[in-house]
Design a protein around this motif. Structure first.
Motif, PDB file in Angstrom:
ATOM      1  N   MET A 345     -57.669  82.967   3.638  1.00 33.68           N
ATOM      2  CA  MET A 345     -57.053  82.466   4.882  1.00 33.68           C
ATOM      3  C   MET A 345     -55.590  82.923   4.953  1.00 33.68           C
ATOM      4  SD  MET A 345     -56.578  78.750   6.044  1.00 33.68           S
ATOM      5  CE  MET A 345     -55.244  78.655   4.811  1.00 33.68           C
ATOM      6  N   GLN A 346     -54.865  82.579   3.819  1.00 33.27           N
ATOM      7  CA  GLN A 346     -53.487  83.037   3.570  1.00 33.27           C
ATOM      8  C   GLN A 346     -53.386  84.431   3.993  1.00 33.27           C
ATOM      9  OE1 GLN A 346     -52.461  80.995   0.087  1.00 33.27           O
ATOM     10  NE2 GLN A 346     -50.923  79.823   1.255  1.00 33.27           N
ATOM     11  N   LYS A 347     -54.061  85.290   3.080  1.00 34.41           N
ATOM     12  CA  LYS A 347     -54.033  86.607   3.393  1.00 34.41           C
ATOM     13  C   LYS A 347     -54.112  87.159   4.734  1.00 34.41           C
ATOM     14  CE  LYS A 347     -56.286  90.579   1.413  1.00 34.41           C
ATOM     15  NZ  LYS A 347     -57.494  91.182   1.621  1.00 34.41           N
ATOM     16  N   ARG A 348     -55.148  86.496   5.489  1.00 35.61           N
ATOM     17  CA  ARG A 348     -55.291  87.018   6.872  1.00 35.61           C
ATOM     18  C   ARG A 348     -54.043  86.618   7.808  1.00 35.61           C
ATOM     19  NH1 ARG A 348     -56.291  90.902   9.197  1.00 35.61           N
ATOM     20  NH2 ARG A 348     -57.017  90.570  11.260  1.00 35.61           N
ATOM     21  N   VAL A 349     -53.703  85.192   7.437  1.00 35.19           N
ATOM     22  CA  VAL A 349     -52.501  85.052   8.190  1.00 35.19           C
ATOM     23  C   VAL A 349     -51.149  85.900   7.836  1.00 35.19           C
ATOM     24  CG1 VAL A 349     -50.867  82.981   8.288  1.00 35.19           C
ATOM     25  CG2 VAL A 349     -52.881  82.441   7.902  1.00 35.19           C
ATOM     26  N   VAL A 350     -50.913  86.129   6.760  1.00 35.52           N
ATOM     27  CA  VAL A 350     -49.730  87.132   6.343  1.00 35.52           C
ATOM     28  C   VAL A 350     -49.997  88.500   6.971  1.00 35.52           C
ATOM     29  CG1 VAL A 350     -48.576  88.112   4.680  1.00 35.52           C
ATOM     30  CG2 VAL A 350     -49.107  85.810   4.405  1.00 35.52           C
ATOM     31  N   GLU A 351     -51.286  88.836   6.907  1.00 38.37           N
ATOM     32  CA  GLU A 351     -51.799  90.133   7.664  1.00 38.37           C
ATOM     33  C   GLU A 351     -51.499  90.227   9.216  1.00 38.37           C
ATOM     34  OE1 GLU A 351     -55.351  91.543   4.809  1.00 38.37           O
ATOM     35  OE2 GLU A 351     -55.635  90.909   6.733  1.00 38.37           O
ATOM     36  N   MET A 352     -52.016  89.218   9.607  1.00 39.67           N
ATOM     37  CA  MET A 352     -51.867  89.135  11.219  1.00 39.67           C
ATOM     38  C   MET A 352     -50.326  88.870  11.569  1.00 39.67           C
ATOM     39  SD  MET A 352     -55.307  86.964  12.177  1.00 39.67           S
ATOM     40  CE  MET A 352     -55.418  87.285  14.045  1.00 39.67           C
ATOM     41  N   GLY A 353     -49.657  88.192  10.670  1.00 37.30           N
ATOM     42  CA  GLY A 353     -48.462  87.753  10.962  1.00 37.30           C
ATOM     43  C   GLY A 353     -47.454  89.052  10.809  1.00 37.30           C
ATOM     44  N   THR A 354     -47.866  89.771   9.789  1.00 42.35           N
ATOM     45  CA  THR A 354     -47.121  91.089   9.693  1.00 42.35           C
ATOM     46  C   THR A 354     -47.161  92.018  10.586  1.00 42.35           C
ATOM     47  OG1 THR A 354     -47.320  90.698   7.196  1.00 42.35           O
ATOM     48  CG2 THR A 354     -46.646  92.859   7.935  1.00 42.35           C
ATOM     49  N   GLU A 355     -48.429  92.058  11.416  1.00 40.21           N
ATOM     50  CA  GLU A 355     -48.755  92.803  12.640  1.00 40.21           C
ATOM     51  C   GLU A 355     -47.935  92.422  13.759  1.00 40.21           C
ATOM     52  OE1 GLU A 355     -53.029  92.647  13.255  1.00 40.21           O
ATOM     53  OE2 GLU A 355     -53.595  93.361  11.551  1.00 40.21           O
ATOM     54  N   VAL A 356     -47.880  91.147  14.044  1.00 37.39           N
ATOM     55  CA  VAL A 356     -47.111  90.643  14.902  1.00 37.39           C
ATOM     56  C   VAL A 356     -45.591  91.154  14.752  1.00 37.39           C
ATOM     57  CG1 VAL A 356     -46.071  88.352  15.853  1.00 37.39           C
ATOM     58  CG2 VAL A 356     -48.322  88.639  15.498  1.00 37.39           C
ATOM     59  N   ASN A 357     -45.062  91.145  13.626  1.00 28.86           N
ATOM     60  CA  ASN A 357     -43.750  91.427  13.011  1.00 28.86           C
ATOM     61  C   ASN A 357     -43.559  93.048  13.495  1.00 28.86           C
ATOM     62  OD1 ASN A 357     -43.018  88.915  12.146  1.00 28.86           O
ATOM     63  ND2 ASN A 357     -43.262  89.490   9.929  1.00 28.86           N
ATOM     64  N   ASN A 358     -44.501  93.714  12.908  1.00 28.53           N
ATOM     65  CA  ASN A 358     -44.554  95.040  13.231  1.00 28.53           C
ATOM     66  C   ASN A 358     -44.471  95.240  14.551  1.00 28.53           C
ATOM     67  OD1 ASN A 358     -44.072  95.464  10.343  1.00 28.53           O
ATOM     68  ND2 ASN A 358     -46.503  95.995  10.088  1.00 28.53           N
ATOM     69  N   SER A 427     -48.047  80.072   4.451  1.00 32.71           N
ATOM     70  CA  SER A 427     -48.311  81.463   4.881  1.00 32.71           C
ATOM     71  C   SER A 427     -47.545  81.896   6.000  1.00 32.71           C
ATOM     72  CB  SER A 427     -49.715  81.707   5.019  1.00 32.71           C
ATOM     73  OG  SER A 427     -50.362  81.412   3.902  1.00 32.71           O
ATOM     74  N   PHE A 428     -47.412  80.998   6.920  1.00 34.20           N
ATOM     75  CA  PHE A 428     -46.693  81.312   8.163  1.00 34.20           C
ATOM     76  C   PHE A 428     -45.186  81.173   7.797  1.00 34.20           C
ATOM     77  CE2 PHE A 428     -48.686  81.304  12.156  1.00 34.20           C
ATOM     78  CZ  PHE A 428     -50.005  80.881  11.987  1.00 34.20           C
ATOM     79  N   ALA A 429     -44.666  80.466   6.943  1.00 29.31           N
ATOM     80  CA  ALA A 429     -43.289  80.535   6.510  1.00 29.31           C
ATOM     81  C   ALA A 429     -43.071  82.180   5.840  1.00 29.31           C
ATOM     82  CB  ALA A 429     -42.787  79.403   5.490  1.00 29.31           C
ATOM     83  N   ASP A 430     -44.067  82.444   5.024  1.00 24.68           N
ATOM     84  CA  ASP A 430     -43.925  83.686   4.318  1.00 24.68           C
ATOM     85  C   ASP A 430     -43.656  84.836   5.168  1.00 24.68           C
ATOM     86  OD1 ASP A 430     -44.133  82.587   2.040  1.00 24.68           O
ATOM     87  OD2 ASP A 430     -46.238  83.021   1.606  1.00 24.68           O
ATOM     88  N   PHE A 431     -44.514  85.126   6.124  1.00 21.26           N
ATOM     89  CA  PHE A 431     -44.235  85.965   7.061  1.00 21.26           C
ATOM     90  C   PHE A 431     -43.206  86.049   8.084  1.00 21.26           C
ATOM     91  CE2 PHE A 431     -47.416  84.289  10.237  1.00 21.26           C
ATOM     92  CZ  PHE A 431     -46.683  84.696  11.373  1.00 21.26           C
ATOM     93  N   ILE A 432     -42.861  84.860   8.633  1.00 19.04           N
ATOM     94  CA  ILE A 432     -41.770  84.539   9.484  1.00 19.04           C
ATOM     95  C   ILE A 432     -40.354  85.099   8.779  1.00 19.04           C
ATOM     96  CG2 ILE A 432     -40.458  82.682  10.670  1.00 19.04           C
ATOM     97  CD1 ILE A 432     -43.096  81.625  11.745  1.00 19.04           C
TER      98      ILE A 432
END
Lengths: 826, 248
Positions: A345-358, A427-432
């Protein structure tokens, strides 16, 4: 003697009964033995219980308990080996004896039939033995109670059960065969269970009866739960074969079905096994077989399962709540921490978050739709926001959407699991806060800015609350709160000074929410800004009253609205258009009329607050100017004087007033204007662009006509200016809050780092003052801890600050310390 | 499941009543009309007799003719009243009243022990206490002891120990009896009792005198002394060893 003489109700002892005459053991035993025979052949109803009881009682009373006990055992042994064993052996058909590998000639059905017959016969033999021995034990009650207890023998019942075990169950099924009846029984039961797992219907009741027998018998001489034959002989091989079965099944399933189907199947298997233990085997096996299924179907496979193509990632992406909740349930069975699920789940959150970031980065870097940055002039452009700002707001919305998605999954599929919530937050904090994406603070602030200026228009209180809550939710994730504060101050500053805020109340609500979330320190400066605004309003109206009292009823009097800002609180550098050094050193030369007012207010202010110095920020503010343009023929042919009210920047007003002093056809060069006004070159360029280039607000004429303003250009009053509206707003380039350029960001970060340095130093000094001596590691840890609510400083920064403090003799290194340590120097 | 409800019933009124009777207990020519619900829960023997597939269950008759008739009556009385009354002894009887009563208690004790009725056993044992010490000197004591030793198992120490203790208390009078007195004859007849008495006396003996003490007697001056120079015991069990003393 006395005996025999009494005629009373009480009889004297009759020797005949008790032992004057020795009992004849052999004869008594013959009576008992023949009775036992009758009992075993189910003819007990002709026997007298009293008689048998009495015989047994008297044998024991006459100290023949040992003999009786032995005789009974021998009798039972004899009975079992001659009568019962034969009956059992009759049931052993060749179909049954064949090992399961060599099933060849017999059909499964025949084999199954033979198995059931075997179980039935064995069960009946056991039940008979059990019932008969119950009766025998009741007849021999006195022996059990007196003889067996005194000599610590097993009760006759237990002893007989051991006989059954040894004489029947441990007997070999065939002469010369190493398979015992018990082995055979285990094999038959296991086969039946296998059939049921494959979908057949079996006689559960019969198996349960056999299990009952195995539970009633013990391995060895002691009656502990572990030594029950069921546990000692059957359960182990049951678990072992089950393990093999499920291992193979999991392999097949992983290959052939998707993750959701696998989960459903696994859960069904677990329920099946639980039911089986209840209806067919023993409840005590439930946790053990559960563990086997869990090990084979879940624990050893969970990683594969989660990483399948149709695994957790697929489920998250397609909102497969039911399947996710199955995965959760299964994972929780084998791992209270749900490590694998959490990781996926964490991996997916970070992936999706990174997508948003990108996506946000990509959107902000795409080429702007129109050339130049003068979007303030075109009404079409004015409505559309700067591209970067759009990216920022989209980013916030996307992140919030992502959060909503995972919150929903967490609530519906993960039964609001605490550990998973923590993991989600992390995880949210990670990608944010990812180092590849440094803009989150700015974006969140911009999101609030946008809503304050436009977004909340026409929304109900509840909707506004939701918007604010969203912003706070994101803010919680942000690590560098100080950076956010900086941006927020900057954006708030603009909103306040330019009156862009829709609602002051909402602004204050936001502040109080932040106060709850981030503490008093964080909002103190923001609140001070609001206070300045209030005081300024009072000052303005006070001054107005003051001027009115002077009785100076000059019709040309200029009205003044003023904002007095505390210089430390407001991030003014971000307001001053270009922000050049020039702007700070050069003082704008105001036209005399304005200068008069300026001095008037300074005097008024000086009376109220002595000792305070006012610095005039001409780069800010705006002025309403009434302008009269020469008569031109109107549509009806009449000559008409045209009056317009121009809303211009302060600089714009200063420039326009210059043309008041000269004839309409005289022009001024750029340099002349600059010399007469002292306006910084870049500000001047932008203001002249607004006044002379932008087509709708061309109050001046530029010579030569071009888009750029050069120092040699000449400007003159545009007498033929034609505006459609009475009120005309002359916009100046680069207003409004938008995403910073890279250069600006670097500056902001640099400033931020500078102020962080102070915070770090202050924290270090505070800690050392209290602790006097501390090791380097501890100091770093405590510093990080103290600053956590504000930001997370780099360790190198802490090191540098420590060095600097040592240089300035706040601290010293402790010589010869085992670990690097410092001492505080008072 | 809630706790089982305990009910208290006075069933004494149903003793010897045919009303609701569902079982007969026969003893020689006496027939008792009894109730399974009263007997079976209290006495396991009746429970088994009525519930297992034996003759008694089908016929509803239990024949206890082999047991002491008075004891059977007392046992049944106990089942209905939680106690039993000591039967009257006809005054004309040549048997001393005390002896007859004592015998009855012993018989009740035996039947309670046979059918495992713990409370009845305790009651019977308590009743015997009232006779205790005088009994030891009586001629009929031997009959009582015989009855006790024949109707109980070796491991059942309740009454046996009591008999041994009484015999012990009266050892001085017993020792003066002639060899063919009832008690001495009984002892010869029942070696268990003799052996129990020996054990009992030995224990008493060990309690009074911890060990034999060696006392030396000088064969010259006939002075007595001990090895550690302590006081020479005047009575008790001493071993005399002849040996010359230090002075001689």
């Amino acid at each position: 003697m006395i005996a025999g003489r009494g005629r009373s109700k009480i009889r004297p002892p009759r020797r005949g009964i008790h032992g004057g005459e020795e009992i004849d053991f052999e004869q008594t035993w013959r009576v008992i033995a023949s009775a036992f025979n009758e009992i075993h052949t189910k003819n007990a109803s002709k026997l007298s219980y009293e008689e048998l009881y009495r015989h047994a009682y008297r044998i024991v009373l006459k100290k023949k308990g040992e003999d009786l006990y032995k005789r009974v055992r021998d009798f039972e042994h004899d009975w079992l080996t001659t009568q019962v064993r034969l009956r059992i052996q009759d049931l052993l058909s060749p179909n049954l004896l064949m090992s399961s590998q060599a099933i060849g000639g017999t059909t499964a059905n025949e084999r199954r039939f033979a198995g059931e017959k075997f179980m039935k016969g064995l069960k009946e033999a056991y039940m008979d033995h059990h019932v008969c021995m119950g009766m025998l034990a009741d007849v021999l009650m006195y022996m059990d109670r007196v003889y067996c207890q005194d000599t610590h023998r097993l009760s006759i019942y237990n002893s007989a059960m051991i006989l059954f075990r040894d004489d029947i169950l441990h007997a070999f099924s065939q002469d010369g065969d190493s398979v015992s009846v018990l082995d055979l029984l285990n094999r038959v039961i296991l086969e039946q269970i296998r059939m049921e797992r494959d979908g057949d219907v079996i006689d559960k009741h019969m198996i349960k009866d056999c299990v009952y027998m195995l539970e009633g018998l013990y391995e060895g001489q002691t009656d502990t739960a572990e030594s029950r034959l069921y546990v000692a002989s059957f359960e182990g091989s049951f678990l072992e074969t089950s393990r093999g079965f499920y291992r193979a099944e999991s392999e097949l399933l992983l290959r052939e079905s998707d993750a959701g189907a696998y989960c459903r199947h696994t859960r069904r298997r677990i329920v099946e096994e639980q039911d089986r233990c209840r209806s067919t085997l023993a409840e005590s096996t439930t946790p053990k077989i559960e563990k086997v299924v869990e090990d084979e179907l879940i624990k050893n496979r969970i990683q594969e399962l989660i990483e399948m193509e149709s695994g957790v990632r697929f489920m998250i992406d397609n909102d497969r709540m039911e399947e996710l909740s199955l995965i959760y349930e299964l994972n929780a069975r084998v791992d209270p921490k749900k490590t694998e699920l959490m990781r996926a789940m964490q991996k997916r959150v970070v992936e999706m978050g990174t997508e948003v970031n990108n996506a946000a980065i990509a959107a902000s870097q795409a080429p702007p739709p129109s050339e130049g940055t003068d979007k303030g002039k075109g009404p079409a452009l004015e409505k559309s926001l700067n591209q970067q700002t759009v990216a920022a707001i989209k980013w916030v919305e996307d992140v919030l959407q992502l959060k909503d998605k995972f919150d929903l999954i967490w609530k519906n599929a993960f039964s609001s699991d605490n550990a998973l919530q923590t993991a989600l937050t992390r995880s949210f904090a990670d990608f944010i806060n990812a180092s590849s994406f440094p803009r989150s603070s700015e974006y969140i602030s911009l999101f609030i800015d946008e809503n304050m200026k436009k977004g909340i228009k026409g929304k109900t209180e509840n909707e506004i609350d939701m918007v604010l809550e969203k912003a706070i939710v994101l803010l919680r994730y942000v690590q560098d709160k100080d950076l956010f504060e900086r941006y927020y101050k900057k954006h708030l500053c603009r909103r306040l000074l330019m009156n862009k805020s829709i609602s002051n109340d909402v602004e204050k609500q936001m502040i109080s929410r932040m106060k709850i979330e981030l503490g008093n320190n964080f909002t103190m400066k923001l609140e001070a800004m609001f206070k300045d605004m209030t005081i300024s309003e009072e000052l303005t109206s006070g001054y107005k009253g003051h001027v009115a009292q002077l009785g100076d009823a000059d019709p040309k009097r200029i009205e003044l609205a003023i904002n007095v800002l505390t210089s430390m609180t407001w991030p003014l550098e971000s307001m001053g258009g270009s922000g050049d050094e020039e702007g700070k050193t050069l003082k704008c030369i105001f036209p005399p009329a304005i200068d008069r007012i300026k001095r008037g207010f300074e005097k008024y202010y000086g009376e109220k607050h002595s000792g305070r110095q006012l610095t005039w920020l001409a780069a800010m503010g705006s002025a309403d100017v009434r302008a009269v343009f020469p008569k031109v023929p109107g549509k009806d042919g009449m000559l008409k004087e045209r009056r317009h009210e121009l809303n211009v920047s302060t600089y714009g007003m200063v420039i326009l007033l210059l043309f008041n002093e000269i004839p309409a056809d005289v022009s001024l060069t750029f340099e002349e204007i600059q010399a007469q006004t002292n306006i910084p070159a870049s500000d001047l360029v932008r203001n002249l662009q607004s006044l002379a280039v932008a087509p709708k607000t061309r109050i001046l004429v530029k010579e030569p006509m071009s888009k750029d303003v050069k120092p040699t250009d000449r400007f003159s009053f545009n007498a033929s200016f034609n505006g459609k509206f009475h009120r005309i707003k002359v916009g100046v380039v680069s207003n409004g809050n938008k995403v910073e350029s890279d250069r600006e960001r670097k500056e902001t970060e640099k400033k931020n780092d500078d102020s962080r340095s102070f915070c770090v130093e202050a924290a270090i000094v505070r800690i050392m003052k209290q602790r006097k001596e501390l090791s380097h590691q501890q100091l770093v840890a405590e510093t990080l801890n103290q600053l956590a609510p504000q930001f997370k400083p780099e360790v190198t920064m802490i090191k540098k600050r420590v060095e600097s403090l040592i240089e300035r003799e706040y601290l010293e290194r402790i010589e010869n310390a085992k670990v690097d340590s410092y001492r505080y120097l008072a | 499941m809630s706790a089982p409800k305990l009910i208290q019933l006075d069933v004494s009124g149903y003793m010897n009543s045919a009303k609701y009777s569902d079982l007969e207990v026969r003893c020689n020519d006496t027939t008792y009309m009894v109730h399974r619900m009263v007997l079976c829960p209290q006495i396991k023997f009746f429970d088994k007799a009525c519930s297992l597939g034996f003759m008694e269950a089908t016929e509803g008759v239990i024949d206890l003719s082999h047991d002491n008739a008075a004891a059977v009556a007392s046992m049944l009385e106990y089942a209905y009243t939680s106690t039993y009354t000591t039967p009257e002894v006809q005054t004309s009887s040549p048997v001393p009243k005390a002896c007859a009563q004592m015998l009855h208690h012993v018989n009740v004790y035996a039947i309670a022990s046979k059918y495992e009725i713990t409370v009845l056993k305790a009651i019977a044992k308590n009743r015997t206490r009232t006779f205790l010490h005088d009994m030891g000197k009586a001629d009929w004591f031997a009959d009582i002891v015989r009855e006790v030793y024949e109707s109980t198992h070796t491991s059942d120490r309740g009454l046996r120990d009591m008999m041994v203790s009484i015999a012990g208390d009266n050892h001085s009078s017993i020792i003066q009896q002639e060899g063919n007195s009832p008690l001495r004859a009984m002892m010869a007849e029942i070696p268990d009792f003799a052996s129990d008495c020996f054990v009992h006396m030995s224990k008493l003996y060990d309690k009074d005198v911890k060990k034999f003490e060696t006392v030396y007697v000088c064969y010259i001056c006939e002075d007595k002394y001990t090895a550690n120079g302590g006081e020479v015991p005047l009575s008790g069990f001493v071993e005399l060893v002849e040996r010359s003393c230090v002075g001689c």
